[in-house]
Design an enzyme around this catalytic site. Structure first.
Site, PDB file in Angstrom:
ATOM      1  N   ARG A 117       0.850  -1.182   0.000  1.00  0.00           N
ATOM      2  CA  ARG A 117       0.000   0.000   0.000  1.00  0.00           C
ATOM      3  C   ARG A 117       0.889   1.236   0.000  1.00  0.00           C
ATOM      4  NH1 ARG A 117      -3.385  -2.802  -1.610  1.00  0.00           N
ATOM      5  NH2 ARG A 117      -5.536  -3.100  -0.867  1.00  0.00           N
ATOM      6  N   GLU A 160      -3.826   7.894  -5.054  1.00  0.00           N
ATOM      7  CA  GLU A 160      -4.040   7.226  -6.340  1.00  0.00           C
ATOM      8  C   GLU A 160      -5.334   7.735  -6.968  1.00  0.00           C
ATOM      9  OE1 GLU A 160      -3.919   2.997  -5.721  1.00  0.00           O
ATOM     10  OE2 GLU A 160      -1.871   3.043  -4.922  1.00  0.00           O
ATOM     11  N   HIS A 211      -1.334   0.498  -9.902  1.00  0.00           N
ATOM     12  CA  HIS A 211      -1.902  -0.480  -8.970  1.00  0.00           C
ATOM     13  C   HIS A 211      -2.422  -1.708  -9.709  1.00  0.00           C
ATOM     14  CE1 HIS A 211      -3.607  -0.598  -4.618  1.00  0.00           C
ATOM     15  NE2 HIS A 211      -3.403  -1.824  -5.058  1.00  0.00           N
TER      16      HIS A 211
END
Length: 320
Positions: A231, A260, A279
């Site tokens: 993360r 993000e 991601h």
């Protein structure tokens, strides 16, 4: 039994197998696979959900007993967001190790072998060496976060000949035997000394916020390639950016970020020694992950219908 499914890439054969489990238990299965959000009316009779649902939905579902999310990271699902306090949350931990480990290996080798520079040279039709290549063989690797993903990264590095693979975690009692050395999170000086590769695979919890701090980057060296596939909030992104800009580390492979999508103004976009991806290191639609997620859900559905304890249960107080 009514189960709501959303954004779950199970194929017809897999769905039929789950229907058979429910049928054998004297229950029925309803599939909701809309790309949009199933309505509250559609979900009202569901006692289980599988997939990605807006957390705001859960307060309106008093029949809900069990939520299975494909994701391994579940921080946004751990709050007081359910109509009932006894809703069991299970995750997809363990489904993404292979995919993410291969991403880390690929990214590290790409920087070790100067492939981004060669790609640029190719676009310019320029012939010439871009630097001396390096190998994972005989390297020193440190993995921060030694769960399924971290352990699988370690296994892949060992398979490629890494001389020493160190693990950093909350305890020295790391389950996987693949790690040659074990360190606690407050021992970065020892764990990171001489590391050629540092890979982070931490969950987002109150304890891990910016845990990988400037102190950690000071312990690395100008040859270190850093990767984060856990993360983004677990790494002090300003400290990481400074270490890259100042040449304190050799490069970074980054799939996750503090914010993000990564803001357009972030200097990370323009650094030649950084690989940025959105991601996607462990993507649900990748077949190896779909198979693993299906097995997790099939096992849990069987257990649920039998009244047995589920696997992959999240401690919502701890966040993982």
């Amino acid at each position: 039994m009514n189960i709501g499914f959303r954004h779950v890439p199970f194929n017809d054969e897999q769905r039929a197998a789950l229907d058979a489990i429910a049928h054998d238990a004297g229950r029925g299965t309803i599939w909701f696979s809309s790309e949009g959000d199933p309505s509250i009316e559609e979900l009202a009779t569901c006692e289980a959900l599988m997939g990605y649902f807006p957390p705001a939905t859960f307060k309106s579902l008093p029949e809900l007993r069990w939520v299975q999310t494909p994701a391994a990271g579940v921080e946004r699902l751990c709050g007081d967001i359910y109509a009932r306090k006894d809703v069991v949350l299970t995750n997809g931990s363990g489904a993404f190790g292979i995919d993410i480990a291969e991403y880390v290996v690929g990214g590290v080798l790409s920087l070790f072998r100067h492939l981004p520079a060669y790609h640029t040279a190719q676009a310019e039709r320029s012939w010439g060496r871009q630097g001396v290549g390096r190998s994972i063989c005989d390297s020193t690797v440190c993995v921060i976060g030694c769960g399924n993903v971290g352990s699988t990264i370690a296994e892949r590095m060992k398979a490629l000949g890494a001389a020493c693979v160190r693990g950093m975690d909350r305890t020295r009692d790391i389950a996987s035997p693949v790690f040659d050395e074990h360190y606690l999170m407050d021992e970065p000086e020892a764990a990171l000394a001489g590391a050629d590769i540092v890979a982070v695979s931490l969950p987002s919890t109150p304890e891990t916020q910016k845990l990988v701090s400037a102190r950690f980057f000071e312990c690395m060296n100008e040859g270190t390639v850093f990767a984060n596939v856990g993360r983004g909030v677990t790494v002090d992104q300003d400290a990481l950016t400074a270490a890259l800009q100042e040449g304190k580390i050799a490069g970074a492979v980054l799939d996750v970020f503090e914010v993000e999508p990564l803001p357009q103004e972030s200097p990370l976009w323009g650094l030649e020694n950084v690989i940025v991806t959105p991601h996607v290191a462990g993507w649900d639609d990748d077949l190896v992950n779909v198979r693993a997620l299906f097995e997790i859900f099939r096992e849990n559905l069987t257990r649920y219908l039998a009244g047995d304890e589920l696997t992959h249960v999240v401690d919502r107080a701890r966040g993982y």
